[in-house]
Design a protein around this motif. Sequence first.
Motif, PDB file in Angstrom:
ATOM      1  N   VAL A 785       0.838  -1.209   0.000  1.00  0.00           N
ATOM      2  CA  VAL A 785       0.000   0.000   0.000  1.00  0.00           C
ATOM      3  C   VAL A 785       0.869   1.253   0.000  1.00  0.00           C
ATOM      4  O   VAL A 785       0.592   2.227  -0.719  1.00  0.00           O
ATOM      5  CB  VAL A 785      -0.954  -0.009   1.212  1.00  0.00           C
ATOM      6  N   CYS A 786       1.918   1.259   0.796  1.00  0.00           N
ATOM      7  CA  CYS A 786       2.824   2.404   0.840  1.00  0.00           C
ATOM      8  C   CYS A 786       3.509   2.632  -0.512  1.00  0.00           C
ATOM      9  O   CYS A 786       3.678   3.773  -0.965  1.00  0.00           O
ATOM     10  CB  CYS A 786       3.871   2.201   1.927  1.00  0.00           C
ATOM     11  N   VAL A 787       3.909   1.542  -1.161  1.00  0.00           N
ATOM     12  CA  VAL A 787       4.564   1.654  -2.472  1.00  0.00           C
ATOM     13  C   VAL A 787       3.603   2.221  -3.510  1.00  0.00           C
ATOM     14  O   VAL A 787       3.944   3.150  -4.270  1.00  0.00           O
ATOM     15  CB  VAL A 787       5.097   0.279  -2.914  1.00  0.00           C
ATOM     16  N   LEU A 788       2.381   1.689  -3.565  1.00  0.00           N
ATOM     17  CA  LEU A 788       1.399   2.172  -4.533  1.00  0.00           C
ATOM     18  C   LEU A 788       0.978   3.601  -4.218  1.00  0.00           C
ATOM     19  O   LEU A 788       0.756   4.416  -5.142  1.00  0.00           O
ATOM     20  CB  LEU A 788       0.189   1.243  -4.542  1.00  0.00           C
ATOM     21  N   SER A 789       0.866   3.919  -2.927  1.00  0.00           N
ATOM     22  CA  SER A 789       0.506   5.295  -2.549  1.00  0.00           C
ATOM     23  C   SER A 789       1.589   6.264  -2.996  1.00  0.00           C
ATOM     24  O   SER A 789       1.292   7.363  -3.498  1.00  0.00           O
ATOM     25  CB  SER A 789       0.309   5.390  -1.033  1.00  0.00           C
ATOM     26  N   ALA A 790       2.849   5.888  -2.807  1.00  0.00           N
ATOM     27  CA  ALA A 790       3.950   6.746  -3.256  1.00  0.00           C
ATOM     28  C   ALA A 790       3.919   6.929  -4.764  1.00  0.00           C
ATOM     29  O   ALA A 790       4.164   8.038  -5.275  1.00  0.00           O
ATOM     30  CB  ALA A 790       5.280   6.134  -2.814  1.00  0.00           C
ATOM     31  N   LEU A 791       3.612   5.859  -5.496  1.00  0.00           N
ATOM     32  CA  LEU A 791       3.519   5.941  -6.961  1.00  0.00           C
ATOM     33  C   LEU A 791       2.422   6.906  -7.381  1.00  0.00           C
ATOM     34  O   LEU A 791       2.644   7.796  -8.225  1.00  0.00           O
ATOM     35  CB  LEU A 791       3.242   4.551  -7.529  1.00  0.00           C
ATOM     36  N   LEU A 792       1.236   6.765  -6.799  1.00  0.00           N
ATOM     37  CA  LEU A 792       0.113   7.611  -7.187  1.00  0.00           C
ATOM     38  C   LEU A 792       0.319   9.051  -6.768  1.00  0.00           C
ATOM     39  O   LEU A 792      -0.004  10.000  -7.521  1.00  0.00           O
ATOM     40  CB  LEU A 792      -1.174   7.054  -6.578  1.00  0.00           C
ATOM     41  N   LEU A 793       0.863   9.303  -5.566  1.00  0.00           N
ATOM     42  CA  LEU A 793       1.112  10.671  -5.108  1.00  0.00           C
ATOM     43  C   LEU A 793       2.181  11.336  -5.963  1.00  0.00           C
ATOM     44  O   LEU A 793       2.080  12.535  -6.294  1.00  0.00           O
ATOM     45  CB  LEU A 793       1.536  10.658  -3.642  1.00  0.00           C
ATOM     46  N   ALA A 794       3.212  10.565  -6.341  1.00  0.00           N
ATOM     47  CA  ALA A 794       4.259  11.125  -7.197  1.00  0.00           C
ATOM     48  C   ALA A 794       3.695  11.492  -8.570  1.00  0.00           C
ATOM     49  O   ALA A 794       4.100  12.485  -9.179  1.00  0.00           O
ATOM     50  CB  ALA A 794       5.410  10.135  -7.347  1.00  0.00           C
ATOM     51  N   GLN A 867      16.345   1.841 -15.692  1.00  0.00           N
ATOM     52  CA  GLN A 867      15.347   2.830 -16.151  1.00  0.00           C
ATOM     53  C   GLN A 867      14.838   3.683 -14.990  1.00  0.00           C
ATOM     54  O   GLN A 867      13.631   3.903 -14.818  1.00  0.00           O
ATOM     55  CB  GLN A 867      14.173   2.143 -16.846  1.00  0.00           C
ATOM     56  N   THR A 868      15.778   4.167 -14.165  1.00  0.00           N
ATOM     57  CA  THR A 868      15.431   5.073 -13.078  1.00  0.00           C
ATOM     58  C   THR A 868      15.804   6.505 -13.480  1.00  0.00           C
ATOM     59  O   THR A 868      16.510   6.721 -14.455  1.00  0.00           O
ATOM     60  CB  THR A 868      16.164   4.707 -11.788  1.00  0.00           C
ATOM     61  N   ARG A 869      15.326   7.491 -12.692  1.00  0.00           N
ATOM     62  CA  ARG A 869      15.586   8.901 -12.970  1.00  0.00           C
ATOM     63  C   ARG A 869      16.010   9.602 -11.684  1.00  0.00           C
ATOM     64  O   ARG A 869      15.503   9.267 -10.599  1.00  0.00           O
ATOM     65  CB  ARG A 869      14.336   9.594 -13.523  1.00  0.00           C
ATOM     66  N   PRO A 870      16.914  10.590 -11.759  1.00  0.00           N
ATOM     67  CA  PRO A 870      17.272  11.377 -10.575  1.00  0.00           C
ATOM     68  C   PRO A 870      16.051  12.115 -10.036  1.00  0.00           C
ATOM     69  O   PRO A 870      15.159  12.497 -10.797  1.00  0.00           O
ATOM     70  CB  PRO A 870      18.334  12.349 -11.095  1.00  0.00           C
ATOM     71  N   LEU A 871      15.999  12.342  -8.717  1.00  0.00           N
ATOM     72  CA  LEU A 871      14.839  12.961  -8.074  1.00  0.00           C
ATOM     73  C   LEU A 871      15.237  14.211  -7.308  1.00  0.00           C
ATOM     74  O   LEU A 871      16.370  14.329  -6.824  1.00  0.00           O
ATOM     75  CB  LEU A 871      14.177  11.969  -7.106  1.00  0.00           C
ATOM     76  N   GLY A 872      14.249  15.111  -7.150  1.00  0.00           N
ATOM     77  CA  GLY A 872      14.446  16.308  -6.347  1.00  0.00           C
ATOM     78  C   GLY A 872      14.151  16.023  -4.875  1.00  0.00           C
ATOM     79  O   GLY A 872      13.840  14.903  -4.476  1.00  0.00           O
ATOM     80  N   TRP A 873      14.179  17.138  -4.042  1.00  0.00           N
ATOM     81  CA  TRP A 873      14.015  16.923  -2.605  1.00  0.00           C
ATOM     82  C   TRP A 873      12.597  16.523  -2.225  1.00  0.00           C
ATOM     83  O   TRP A 873      12.393  15.779  -1.270  1.00  0.00           O
ATOM     84  CB  TRP A 873      14.447  18.168  -1.842  1.00  0.00           C
ATOM     85  N   GLN A 874      11.577  17.024  -2.979  1.00  0.00           N
ATOM     86  CA  GLN A 874      10.195  16.674  -2.635  1.00  0.00           C
ATOM     87  C   GLN A 874       9.899  15.174  -2.829  1.00  0.00           C
ATOM     88  O   GLN A 874       9.323  14.532  -1.940  1.00  0.00           O
ATOM     89  CB  GLN A 874       9.220  17.517  -3.453  1.00  0.00           C
ATOM     90  N   PRO A 875      10.267  14.567  -3.964  1.00  0.00           N
ATOM     91  CA  PRO A 875      10.072  13.110  -4.101  1.00  0.00           C
ATOM     92  C   PRO A 875      10.825  12.309  -3.030  1.00  0.00           C
ATOM     93  O   PRO A 875      10.324  11.294  -2.550  1.00  0.00           O
ATOM     94  CB  PRO A 875      10.604  12.809  -5.499  1.00  0.00           C
ATOM     95  N   TRP A 876      12.016  12.814  -2.669  1.00  0.00           N
ATOM     96  CA  TRP A 876      12.773  12.103  -1.626  1.00  0.00           C
ATOM     97  C   TRP A 876      12.049  12.146  -0.280  1.00  0.00           C
ATOM     98  O   TRP A 876      11.986  11.143   0.439  1.00  0.00           O
ATOM     99  CB  TRP A 876      14.175  12.705  -1.483  1.00  0.00           C
ATOM    100  N   LEU A 877      11.508  13.299   0.065  1.00  0.00           N
ATOM    101  CA  LEU A 877      10.750  13.385   1.311  1.00  0.00           C
ATOM    102  C   LEU A 877       9.537  12.460   1.276  1.00  0.00           C
ATOM    103  O   LEU A 877       9.209  11.798   2.266  1.00  0.00           O
ATOM    104  CB  LEU A 877      10.290  14.833   1.551  1.00  0.00           C
ATOM    105  N   LEU A 878       8.854  12.417   0.121  1.00  0.00           N
ATOM    106  CA  LEU A 878       7.685  11.550  -0.023  1.00  0.00           C
ATOM    107  C   LEU A 878       8.059  10.081   0.164  1.00  0.00           C
ATOM    108  O   LEU A 878       7.426   9.367   0.962  1.00  0.00           O
ATOM    109  CB  LEU A 878       7.055  11.763  -1.400  1.00  0.00           C
TER     110      LEU A 878
END
Length: 903
Positions: A785-794, A867-878
């Motif tokens: 649930v946490c993984v899917l929630s992070a995906l949808l919120l992102a 197939q990953t991408r660098p992230l900013g501070w907001q995605p990291w906090l999420l």
Amino acid sequence: MSEIEPMDSKSERNGPEEHNWHAADIGDTLAEFDVRKESGLTDDEAQDRLKRYGPNQLRVAESRPWWRILLEQFHSIVIYLLGGAAVLAFATGRLPEGFAVLAVLLVNTAIGFVSEWKAVRSMAALRRLGEHMTRVRREGSEREIAASDIVPGDIVLLEAGDLVPADLRLIEAEHLRVNEAPLTGESVPVSKLTDTLAADTDLADRNNMLYKGTSIADGTAAGAAVATGSETELGRVSALAESAEGTVTPLQQRLDQLGRRLAILTIFIAIVVAAVGFLLREQQAALVIETALALGVAAIPEGLPIVATIALARGMYLMAARNALVNQLTAVETLGATRVIFSDKTGTLTENRMRLQKIVTPIDELVLEEPGAGEALADKEGVRRVLEVGVLCNGASLEEQQGEDNPRGDPTEVALLAGGKDLGLERESLLEDRPEARVEQFEPRLKKMATFHQDEGQYYVAVKGAPDAVLDVCSEILTNKGTEPLDDETRQQWVERASQLAGEGLRLLAMAEKRADTKDADPYEDLCFLGLAGLLDPPREKVKEAIDICQAAGIRVEMVTGDQAETATAIARAVGIVGGKDDPETVSMLGRDIGSPDDIDEDRQDKIYRANIFARVSPEQKLDLVTIYQNRGEIVAMTGDGVNDAPALKKADIGIAMGKRGTEAAKQVADMVLKDDAFETIVAAVRQGRVIFGNIRKSVVFMLTTNVAEVLAVTIAIGAGWPLPLLPLQILYLNVLTDVFPALALGLGPASGNEMEDPPRSPRESVLTRAHWTEITGFAALLAVCVLSALLLADHWLGLTEREAVTVSFLTLAFGKLWFTFALRNPKSSILLNEITRNPWVWGALALCIVLLAAAVYLPVLSGLLQTRPLGWQPWLLLLAMSVIPLLAGQIVREIQRHRRPE
């Protein structure tokens, strides 16, 4: 005979057909083998028989070859599944996935192979069998030949210190005593005669026979070889050991059971995911197949074989540091599940060395273990005179080599000399005052020995022997007033006193003395009875403490010995196997009362289960006893050092042999060899076994929880039409790298210190109980649930691209796995200070995994592959916030369990 019979013909291979040689008189025995005792065999006859019967050697079990050890590393259902997944990946062109799985297989194989191969080489070093020489009569003269060249009919000559090279019917015996502990378990030398015995005489009581593997303690002998090689009693026991079937270890059973369940689960998941992808969402066939393959592999804890192997290998290393050489990796864990330990007495619980324990006289007594015993000797006239007789009437010696005692002779006589030395009475000093003039060697028929010593113009006669034999020839008894006539009533009282002391496990010798005018006087008449000396093969140091720990941990320790019941019971009390003399829980049973496992009734079963001392037990009966307990569902460990222990050592779930005193036969079949012969090392092994199983269980829970979370997250996303939260290679990256290191760290966790406070787990308990599966399902669902929630919120809240959102869900799962490690602590421990936070391997694994995850995002080559991408501070906090939720939930659950546990 014109042709040599095939080697598998029993009667023509190692001796004439089976015969009760102890029931045959000497003449018939010699006639049977067509040999004269004065001249022995001719050289031609000996060569002919050597060809016919074969060399006088036992078949030595071969060590496992390296290739078999290598193949055994692949014998696991989990390995089969991983191998199948690798083949499928290569077949569908998914080379990275295939190589990733293949790397897991190779690492696991290398670790397991190196660990077990080193153990096999160490065991081989312990099994060196040296050839020895022996004397025989051939062609009318004495010759020294290799023991392997002895044939049936050879006349073998032996003296003190010699090993008996074959089974012999005695034809000559002079003051002969034999150490038969390796074969029968008898703790003291046995006197031997040439008399013919009844056909139904037990093996331990056949005092006209010498058996291969035993040794001459005192005296001289000549015997006709009646059996050689595998037809000897030693060979028969070795064959019994070979026929005893080994058992599959509990860990092997549990991991195989878990592997079968995972195989079914893997196939089911792959079919469901493929069906959902094709039928419901009509996604690309290639992606669906790749995802189904990845999820199928995700359902299997790839790190489990590695974790289990390394955890067991580390246990093997720790055991080696504690002087326990483990033959197979899983043997360490098996000890952790042990519920019953059958322990041999001589050399295992005891020192296999007689000591003077107590002296009882008509006027005083002395217990040598009491403080101040040496100082009190001057005030104990009776004790001093008994000890003087024991030291003077003695054929042993305490030679000193390089500053250390090097005793030689009969163990009881050595114990008397050592006891005298400890109390200030040394034989050399006594002989200066009373030089020895005559020696009457110990005579088995008379059960006595005597020495004459010059003493002020007369001769002082010192006599020692069996209490009843000495009392029978005494006419006086020592008293406070000097001496008095010995009447029948007083004589009977001392016979009963001797019987009482024997019931305490003491070996009794009676001492007597007299004065004679000539050294030719009869030594065995008109003696003055002085008292009794009690000797004991004492318990090993710290063995009582070790047994107490075992019993506190719910492990039954039971004595199984070939010795007498009285001696066994006394030692059992001394080491804490049973309580005091009137303890109702003290139940002893003779070996002949055990019965066969195939036709045992319920009443006899109950009697066996209630018994805690088994005496006068033969090799077959030891084997039957282990089988009876295993049929009951018990995990059985068997300790031993003698040839007679070998069959039961092999049959037991874990066989433990003594390294110093142990025979080669025992070491060959044992799962573990104690190099220091210390029983307390077994306790350390049991503790380590419990630690290992607990650590492996934590690792399995960790891997399955995170793997099921992957399966749930991807399956739900496919069904809902959302982007895949994890791509196939990302799943394998997590499973092969960031799963293995934390799981391995958990598998190497230290002991908590309370492992020996709980009873053994049930033999039927699987690696994962229903409670564990409930936890796995609940935490996996929360993590998914946490993984899917992070995906949808992102995607919907932060407005990231699909690749960036998948990177967020990928890292949420990865960090969620890492933090979840701390939720696997023991409920007994606190949040901040527990076996997880004290484990340096965990902190190292987390640091390494964080570096690997950073590389997966910011290292261009690896980022492109995953197939990953660098992230900013907001995605990291999420992602960090979502990943810590399972940890918080886990700690809440542990605190609830902690406060619900009974005190």
